[in-house]
Design an enzyme around this catalytic site. Structure first.
Site, PDB file in Angstrom:
ATOM      1  N   LYS A  11       0.827  -1.209   0.000  1.00 35.38           N
ATOM      2  CA  LYS A  11       0.000   0.000   0.000  1.00 35.38           C
ATOM      3  C   LYS A  11       0.869   1.270   0.000  1.00 35.38           C
ATOM      4  O   LYS A  11       2.080   1.210   0.237  1.00 35.38           O
ATOM      5  CB  LYS A  11      -0.942  -0.048   1.210  1.00 35.38           C
ATOM      6  N   PHE A  59     -15.822   3.613   6.816  1.00 41.37           N
ATOM      7  CA  PHE A  59     -14.395   3.897   6.657  1.00 41.37           C
ATOM      8  C   PHE A  59     -13.980   4.010   5.200  1.00 41.37           C
ATOM      9  O   PHE A  59     -12.814   4.280   4.909  1.00 41.37           O
ATOM     10  CB  PHE A  59     -13.544   2.834   7.362  1.00 41.37           C
ATOM     11  N   ARG A  87      -1.846 -14.080   3.925  1.00 38.94           N
ATOM     12  CA  ARG A  87      -2.577 -13.428   5.029  1.00 38.94           C
ATOM     13  C   ARG A  87      -1.799 -13.591   6.343  1.00 38.94           C
ATOM     14  O   ARG A  87      -1.731 -12.660   7.146  1.00 38.94           O
ATOM     15  CB  ARG A  87      -3.985 -14.033   5.182  1.00 38.94           C
ATOM     16  N   THR A  93      -5.555  -7.273  10.352  1.00 39.40           N
ATOM     17  CA  THR A  93      -5.877  -5.992   9.704  1.00 39.40           C
ATOM     18  C   THR A  93      -5.374  -4.818  10.527  1.00 39.40           C
ATOM     19  O   THR A  93      -4.793  -3.871   9.985  1.00 39.40           O
ATOM     20  CB  THR A  93      -7.412  -5.883   9.517  1.00 39.40           C
ATOM     21  N   ARG A 104       2.352  -6.276   8.749  1.00 42.38           N
ATOM     22  CA  ARG A 104       1.547  -5.166   9.258  1.00 42.38           C
ATOM     23  C   ARG A 104       2.057  -4.699  10.619  1.00 42.38           C
ATOM     24  O   ARG A 104       1.991  -3.512  10.940  1.00 42.38           O
ATOM     25  CB  ARG A 104       0.076  -5.576   9.305  1.00 42.38           C
ATOM     26  N   ASN A 114      -2.178   0.233   6.925  1.00 40.85           N
ATOM     27  CA  ASN A 114      -1.657  -1.046   7.403  1.00 40.85           C
ATOM     28  C   ASN A 114      -0.758  -1.776   6.405  1.00 40.85           C
ATOM     29  O   ASN A 114      -0.606  -2.992   6.467  1.00 40.85           O
ATOM     30  CB  ASN A 114      -2.811  -1.939   7.867  1.00 40.85           C
ATOM     31  N   HIS A 117      -2.099  -5.423   1.437  1.00 37.75           N
ATOM     32  CA  HIS A 117      -3.402  -6.043   1.162  1.00 37.75           C
ATOM     33  C   HIS A 117      -3.179  -7.487   0.733  1.00 37.75           C
ATOM     34  O   HIS A 117      -2.200  -7.790   0.045  1.00 37.75           O
ATOM     35  CB  HIS A 117      -4.132  -5.318   0.023  1.00 37.75           C
TER      36      HIS A 117
HETATM   37  N1  UDP Z   1     -10.042  -0.550   7.034  1.00 31.87           N
HETATM   38  C1  UDP Z   1     -10.183   0.618   7.771  1.00 31.87           C
HETATM   39  N2  UDP Z   1     -10.984   0.603   8.903  1.00 31.87           N
HETATM   40  C2  UDP Z   1     -11.640  -0.505   9.312  1.00 31.87           C
HETATM   41  C3  UDP Z   1     -11.511  -1.687   8.563  1.00 31.87           C
HETATM   42  C4  UDP Z   1     -10.711  -1.684   7.440  1.00 31.87           C
HETATM   43  O1  UDP Z   1      -9.600   1.636   7.410  1.00 31.87           O
HETATM   44  O2  UDP Z   1     -12.340  -0.446  10.337  1.00 31.87           O
HETATM   45  C5  UDP Z   1      -9.208  -0.563   5.820  1.00 31.87           C
HETATM   46  C6  UDP Z   1      -7.857  -1.248   6.040  1.00 31.87           C
HETATM   47  O3  UDP Z   1      -6.892  -0.577   5.245  1.00 31.87           O
HETATM   48  C7  UDP Z   1      -8.142  -2.650   5.520  1.00 31.87           C
HETATM   49  C8  UDP Z   1      -9.074  -2.371   4.349  1.00 31.87           C
HETATM   50  O4  UDP Z   1      -9.878  -1.280   4.795  1.00 31.87           O
HETATM   51  O5  UDP Z   1      -6.952  -3.310   5.128  1.00 31.87           O
HETATM   52  C9  UDP Z   1      -9.964  -3.526   3.949  1.00 31.87           C
HETATM   53  O6  UDP Z   1     -10.651  -4.008   5.087  1.00 31.87           O
HETATM   54  P1  UDP Z   1     -10.789  -5.566   5.368  1.00 31.87           P
HETATM   55  O7  UDP Z   1     -11.763  -5.721   6.481  1.00 31.87           O
HETATM   56  O8  UDP Z   1     -11.089  -6.279   4.081  1.00 31.87           O
HETATM   57  O9  UDP Z   1      -9.346  -5.977   5.922  1.00 31.87           O
HETATM   58  P2  UDP Z   1      -8.158  -6.812   5.229  1.00 31.87           P
HETATM   59  O10 UDP Z   1      -8.792  -7.889   4.386  1.00 31.87           O
HETATM   60  O11 UDP Z   1      -7.354  -5.818   4.417  1.00 31.87           O
HETATM   61  O12 UDP Z   1      -7.377  -7.366   6.382  1.00 31.87           O
HETATM   62 MG    MG Z   2     -10.251  -7.771   2.963  1.00 25.59          MG
END
Ligand code: UDP
Ligand code: MG
Length: 139
Positions: A11, A59, A87, A93, A104, A114, A117
Site C-alpha cells: 500500500k 471507513f 494473510r 488488519t 503489518r 496497514n 493487502h
Molecule cells: N479498514 C479501515 N478501517 C476498518 C476496517 C478496514 O480503514 O475499520 C481498511 C484497512 O486498510 C483494511 C481495508 O480497509 O486493510 C480492507 O478491510 P478488510 O476488512 O477487508 O481488511 P483486510 O482484508 O485488508 O485485512
Molecule cells: Mg479484505
C-alpha cells in the site's frame, strides 16, 4: 495443500516509506513465487471497483483517500496455500493486533494505514487478479 494464486498490494504508506524491498524479501523467503508485479497509481474509480464490498462502509472514503495518495506495488503470488500463507505473513488488519514479525506489525501504523493487502479467499483472489492483471502479465 493446493497450489494457489493470490493478490497482494504494497500500500502507499509502505511504498512511500521504502519498504517494498523488505516485503519482497519476506515473500521470497516464504517460498512463494512472484508471478506478476507492477507499480500503479490507483484512481478513486479503480479503488471503488476493487473495494466494492467496502464502498458502503463508514471507513470507505478514508480508505480510498489513503489508497490513492501515492503509488502502490501489486503482485500475483503463487504457492501451496498461498492465500492463507500471505494473510499470515501480513498479520491482522489492525497492526496493533498483528503477531510480532508480521508485515503489518513491522510496517503498519494503524487499522487504516496497514502497509499491505491480501485476498481473503479463492473467489476474491480470482476477482482481484483479473481486475488488475492481464493474462500476459502473469508468467
Ligand atoms: N479498514 C479501515 N478501517 C476498518 C476496517 C478496514 O480503514 O475499520 C481498511 C484497512 O486498510 C483494511 C481495508 O480497509 O486493510 C480492507 O478491510 P478488510 O476488512 O477487508 O481488511 P483486510 O482484508 O485488508 O485485512
Ligand atoms: Mg479484505
Amino acid at each position: 495443500m493446493a497450489l494457489e494464486r493470490t493478490f497482494a498490494i504494497v500500500k502507499p504508506d509502505a511504498v512511500k516509506d521504502g519498504h517494498v524491498g523488505e516485503i519482497i524479501t519476506a515473500i521470497e523467503q516464504s517460498g512463494m513465487a512472484i508471478r506478476g508485479l507492477k507499480r500503479v497509481q490507483l484512481t478513486p474509480a479503480i479503488c471503488k471497483g476493487f473495494y466494492h464490498e467496502h464502498v458502503s462502509k463508514g471507513f470507505y472514503q478514508e480508505l480510498e483517500d489513503f489508497m490513492t495518495e501515492g503509488p502502490v506495488v501489486m503482485m500475483c503470488l503463487e504457492g501451496d496455500g498461498a492465500i492463507l500463507k500471505w494473510r499470515d505473513l501480513m498479520g491482522a488488519t489492525n497492526p496493533a493486533n498483528a503477531e510480532g514479525g508480521t508485515l503489518r506489525k513491522r510496517f503498519g501504523a494503524n487499522i487504516g494505514r496497514n502497509a499491505t493487502h491480501g485476498s481473503d479467499k479463492p473467489e476474491s483472489a480470482a476477482f482481484e487478479l483479473s481486475y488488475f492483471f492481464n493474462a500476459f502479465e502473469l508468467g
